[in-house]
Design an enzyme around this catalytic site. Structure first.
Site, PDB file in Angstrom:
ATOM      1  N   GLU A   1      70.508 -11.855  50.968  1.00 50.27           N
ATOM      2  CA  GLU A   1      71.676 -10.961  51.002  1.00 50.27           C
ATOM      3  C   GLU A   1      72.917 -11.610  50.374  1.00 50.27           C
ATOM      4  OE1 GLU A   1      71.520  -7.854  51.670  1.00 50.27           O
ATOM      5  OE2 GLU A   1      69.471  -7.864  52.461  1.00 50.27           O
TER       6      GLU A   1
ATOM      7  N   TRP B   1      63.031  -6.240  40.330  1.00 53.90           N
ATOM      8  CA  TRP B   1      62.510  -5.031  39.702  1.00 53.90           C
ATOM      9  C   TRP B   1      63.616  -4.026  39.347  1.00 53.90           C
ATOM     10  CZ3 TRP B   1      61.935  -6.600  44.660  1.00 53.90           C
ATOM     11  CH2 TRP B   1      62.502  -5.823  45.659  1.00 53.90           C
TER      12      TRP B   1
ATOM     13  N   LEU C   1      66.268  -5.655  58.031  1.00 53.63           N
ATOM     14  CA  LEU C   1      66.479  -7.101  58.169  1.00 53.63           C
ATOM     15  C   LEU C   1      67.938  -7.473  57.953  1.00 53.63           C
ATOM     16  CD1 LEU C   1      63.410  -8.523  56.207  1.00 53.63           C
ATOM     17  CD2 LEU C   1      63.546  -7.833  58.598  1.00 53.63           C
TER      18      LEU C   1
END
Length: 360
Positions: free
Chosen positions: A188, A199, A154
């Protein structure tokens, strides 16, 4: 700017005003004051091998509008944030503007490069010699590349800037569901400004280094709002998760503090202040004058304006559309405009001019 885009902007502003009145008290964040805003100039490199990848100016505009809404918590879908996370939401106080608004460094904010390379999967995209496009003043301007990235990719980033697949960019044109709300770039940009995935590197012993995001075991795909790991509910709707666009809704106050500190400490040349934003462009209308300025009753008169210029478009200093007003008899009435500093734009066939306007 198309009529459809203008109508969508105005509709969103009205919806947001209603949202603030009805639901705003449910959220514990306060809007960042204008004086504390950080303005970031942006250049878009459109690298294409077929016409479909050479996306429109309107699609680029839809992305910068979406980016600003996300970073300022103006996105209407904040209504969908779970009650346990509403108090974590913050206003980033960061707005993105086209790079041609820098007074002392005029640059085309949209660079189009036709390339023989059909697919990119790494930072070759950031080099002209490898089929891409060289960055412009990467310490001073946020460079964003839009191209055909390899299947399943992506977007990505490095110290030069950010790359986004042309099918996952903006909110119209080639943007494809489920990544058609501009959130790939929001995510981004978060990385570019130092944020990690929630995480960390994975597992409950790792996190993102931000106090107000719960520890999360691994990435979340889709939109699992009931996901629980590491002893608490996961923040599925946080922009630094990997959920689908419609499920990504907010940054936390801690994430915002981390981004702003990173920009100030590591990218100080990228910060624009109000007096560094370009106020006038285009020789064709330099002879046009308007008065009074400051305006105190909402009525503005023009001198030397060409007959084919029929509209005044008003923006905030950060580039947010305020409204489009017809010019009647060489004057325009601005109703219900709050006090402040605005960018006034006159638009007509092959002409435009922007100037600073003060409303008192």
């Amino acid at each position: 700017m198309s009529e459809r885009t203008l109508k969508n902007h105005i509709r969103n502003n009205v919806l947001f005003a209603i949202w603030l009145l009805v639901f705003g008290t449910q959220f514990a964040y306060a809007a960042v004051e204008r004086e504390d805003l950080i303005f970031i100039p942006v250049v878009f490199h459109i690298v294409y091998s077929v016409d479909e990848e050479n996306i429109s100016d309107e699609q680029i505009l839809s992305q910068i509008v979406s980016l600003n809404d996300d970073f300022r918590s103006r996105n209407i879908d904040l209504l969908g944030v779970g009650d346990d996370f509403k108090a974590s939401i913050g206003d980033g106080g960061i707005e993105f503007v086209y790079a041609n608004k820098i007074i002392d460094f005029p640059v085309d904010p949209i660079i189009r490069v036709e390339s023989d390379k059909k697919v990119f999967f790494n930072s070759d995209l950031f080099e002209s010699s490898k089929g891409g496009s060289n960055p412009i003043e990467e310490n001073r301007i946020l460079n964003v590349w839009v191209a055909n990235l390899s299947e399943g990719l992506l977007g990505f980033y490095d110290q030069k800037g950010i790359a986004i697949d042309f099918k996952n960019f903006g909110t119209n044109g080639t943007a494809e569901s489920p990544h058609d709300l501009g959130r790939t770039l929001t995510h981004e940009v978060g990385h570019f400004f130092s944020l990690k995935h929630l995480w960390g590197i994975g597992g409950c012993d790792s996190d993102d280094g931000v106090n107000d995001t719960p520890t999360q075991f691994d990435e979340i795909l889709g939109c699992d709002l009931e996901s629980i790991s590491c002893g608490s509910r996961d923040m599925t709707q946080n922009f630094m998760n990997t959920s689908l666009d419609h499920c990504l809704l907010f940054f936390t106050k801690g994430q915002i503090e981390k981004m702003r500190n990173y920009i100030v400490e590591n990218l100080p040349e990228m910060i624009l202040e109000k007096n560094e934003i370009v106020l006038e462009v285009n020789e064709g209308l330099r002879t046009v004058n308007f008065y009074p300025n400051p305006a105190n009753e909402g009525l503005i008169y023009f001198e030397g304006i060409p007959s084919n210029v029929n509209f005044l478009i008003l923006f905030s200093l950060g580039g947010r559309l305020i409204g489009k007003y017809p010019i009647a008899g060489r004057s325009v009435q601005l109703n219900d405009i709050e006090k402040g500093v605005y960018i006034l734009k006159l638009e007509g066939d092959n002409y435009y001019k922007t100037s600073k306007m003060i409303v008192e």
